[in-house]
Design a protein around this motif. Structure first.
Motif, PDB file in Angstrom:
ATOM      1  N   LEU A  44      17.042  12.478  96.642  1.00 18.52           N
ATOM      2  CA  LEU A  44      16.648  13.701  97.329  1.00 18.52           C
ATOM      3  C   LEU A  44      16.216  14.765  96.326  1.00 18.52           C
ATOM      4  CD1 LEU A  44      16.506  15.013 100.155  1.00 18.52           C
ATOM      5  CD2 LEU A  44      18.848  15.802  99.788  1.00 18.52           C
ATOM      6  N   LEU A  45      16.951  14.871  95.220  1.00 22.32           N
ATOM      7  CA  LEU A  45      16.635  15.854  94.187  1.00 22.32           C
ATOM      8  C   LEU A  45      15.275  15.561  93.557  1.00 22.32           C
ATOM      9  CD1 LEU A  45      18.418  18.230  93.102  1.00 22.32           C
ATOM     10  CD2 LEU A  45      18.850  16.802  91.114  1.00 22.32           C
ATOM     11  N   LEU A  49      11.355  17.544  93.342  1.00 23.56           N
ATOM     12  CA  LEU A  49      10.629  17.785  92.093  1.00 23.56           C
ATOM     13  C   LEU A  49       9.309  17.033  92.025  1.00 23.56           C
ATOM     14  CD1 LEU A  49      13.764  17.474  89.824  1.00 23.56           C
ATOM     15  CD2 LEU A  49      12.322  19.514  89.933  1.00 23.56           C
ATOM     16  N   GLY A  50       9.046  16.171  93.014  1.00 24.14           N
ATOM     17  CA  GLY A  50       7.836  15.368  92.981  1.00 24.14           C
ATOM     18  C   GLY A  50       7.865  14.307  91.910  1.00 24.14           C
ATOM     19  N   ALA A  56       7.426   5.395  97.014  1.00 24.76           N
ATOM     20  CA  ALA A  56       8.298   6.151  97.923  1.00 24.76           C
ATOM     21  C   ALA A  56       7.501   6.700  99.094  1.00 24.76           C
ATOM     22  CB  ALA A  56       8.973   7.290  97.173  1.00 24.76           C
ATOM     23  N   ARG A  57       8.007   6.457 100.298  1.00 27.86           N
ATOM     24  CA  ARG A  57       7.415   7.021 101.503  1.00 27.86           C
ATOM     25  C   ARG A  57       8.342   8.125 102.000  1.00 27.86           C
ATOM     26  NH1 ARG A  57       6.566   2.319 105.583  1.00 27.86           N
ATOM     27  NH2 ARG A  57       8.319   1.405 104.445  1.00 27.86           N
ATOM     28  N   GLU A  74      -0.348  17.044  91.311  1.00 25.96           N
ATOM     29  CA  GLU A  74       0.463  16.963  90.091  1.00 25.96           C
ATOM     30  C   GLU A  74       0.285  18.205  89.229  1.00 25.96           C
ATOM     31  OE1 GLU A  74       3.332  15.319  87.658  1.00 25.96           O
ATOM     32  OE2 GLU A  74       2.665  14.705  89.667  1.00 25.96           O
ATOM     33  N   GLN A  75      -0.934  18.727  89.146  1.00 21.19           N
ATOM     34  CA  GLN A  75      -1.197  19.921  88.338  1.00 21.19           C
ATOM     35  C   GLN A  75      -0.382  21.112  88.836  1.00 21.19           C
ATOM     36  OE1 GLN A  75      -5.317  21.051  88.201  1.00 21.19           O
ATOM     37  NE2 GLN A  75      -5.000  22.634  86.652  1.00 21.19           N
ATOM     38  N   GLU A  76      -0.309  21.263  90.160  1.00 18.38           N
ATOM     39  CA  GLU A  76       0.464  22.358  90.735  1.00 18.38           C
ATOM     40  C   GLU A  76       1.955  22.144  90.513  1.00 18.38           C
ATOM     41  OE1 GLU A  76       1.354  25.880  92.987  1.00 18.38           O
ATOM     42  OE2 GLU A  76      -0.332  25.155  91.773  1.00 18.38           O
TER      43      GLU A  76
END
Length: 306
Positions: A44-45, A49-50, A56-57, A74-76
């Motif tokens: 979940l953590l 953080l992406g 992962a779905r 990813e840049q953001e």
């Protein structure tokens, strides 16, 4: 500040690693997510953080100050990580690069998000280390991670996490692999976070009680209880929470949860995930319970349905 709403996470065709989890981390909050290994805490953590793999779905929503994080480019995310969200990885400071000095790594983090010279960054780094009780900070900046104890490395990681000024700190098992003395040093470091908001994943209940104002309990991928720390540690609601606290040494190691935790692929989706281990189960428990509000707390157990 951070809103997690109806989040479920699955990897490929495997059972859900996180199932329908909802809670909010408020500004200035100190929230600990506790539970056994494999309950879905760290997944979940990492989702927030992406940092989960492409397999992962994820369904649901994770919002930071109203801004949706799921689906961010990813840049953001790279701009958000460090500047707005600090991340402290699990382990006894093993997230530090062994090839570079502590000062080099701290300065790199500071200069990535601030316009300053290396000298200015080094001064900031030394002051940051001192704020976490690490003396002789200038000499420490010249040291390599292997020259520090586990507790010192973990405090350096905490300092590095907030070096760019992030107001939200996400910590993943920060006491894992540490003895009680070094855990006390990490507890002290967390108390020095000031007004920053903290979301900490941990299986260490003593640590959770020391550093948190609120608690969320995870079991077999589900959020099963949430509430303020004082109420939770004084009078847990869910039978799993009660058994978990009863298993602490000061409580006589008296927990009796029957069978071993179920594998997620054997859990009947129509039943309570704790059914096979619960001494309170009834026929109603063959149907999965919702999160039920009990005052200002919430619990996933039919016992509290009215």
């Amino acid at each position: 500040m951070l809103e997690i709403e109806g989040v479920s996470i699955r990897f490929g065709d495997n059972p859900e690693a996180v199932s329908d989890t909802t809670f909010t981390v408020y500004d200035g909050d100190r929230l600990a997510v506790v539970g056994e290994t494999g309950s879905g805490k760290s997944v979940l953590l990492l989702a927030a953080l992406g940092l989960l793999p492409s397999s992962a779905r994820i369904t649901g929503s994770i919002r930071l100050n109203g801004r949706e994080l799921l689906g961010c480019r990813e840049q953001e995310l790279n701009r958000i990580r460090g500047k707005e969200i600090a991340y402290i990885p699990q382990g006894s400071g093993n997230g530090l690069n062994p090839l570079f000095t502590v000062g080099h790594q701290l300065c790199e983090t500071i200069r990535k998000h601030q316009r300053c010279t290396r000298r200015e960054a080094l001064i900031q780094a030394a002051m940051l280390l001192e704020s976490f009780g690490l003396e002789q900070s200038e000499a420490l900046c010249r040291s390599y991670p292997f020259q520090l104890s586990g507790g010192m490395r973990q405090r350096v990681l905490i300092a590095m996490g907030i070096a760019a000024g992030a107001g939200l700190v996400l910590a993943d098992e920060p006491t894992k692999g540490l003895d009680r003395h070094r855990i006390a040093l990490v507890e002290d470091a967390f108390q020095r976070l000031g007004e920053r908001t903290l979301l900490c994943v941990t299986h260490d209940l003593h640590f959770a009680q020391t550093i948190s104002s609120r608690v969320v309990v995870m079991y077999a991928s589900q959020q099963i209880e949430s509430g303020d720390s004082t109420s939770f540690f004084g009078e847990p609601l869910h039978p799993y929470s009660r058994a978990m606290l009863d298993a602490l040494p000061e409580n006589g190691l008296q927990a009796n949860m029957g069978f071993a935790p179920p594998r997620k692929d054997t859990i009947a989706q129509s039943a309570c995930h704790f059914y096979d281990r619960c001494a309170w189960r009834t026929g109603q428990c063959r149907k999965a319970p919702p999160l039920i509000e009990v005052g200002e707390r919430a619990v996933r157990c039919w016992k509290y349905a009215h």
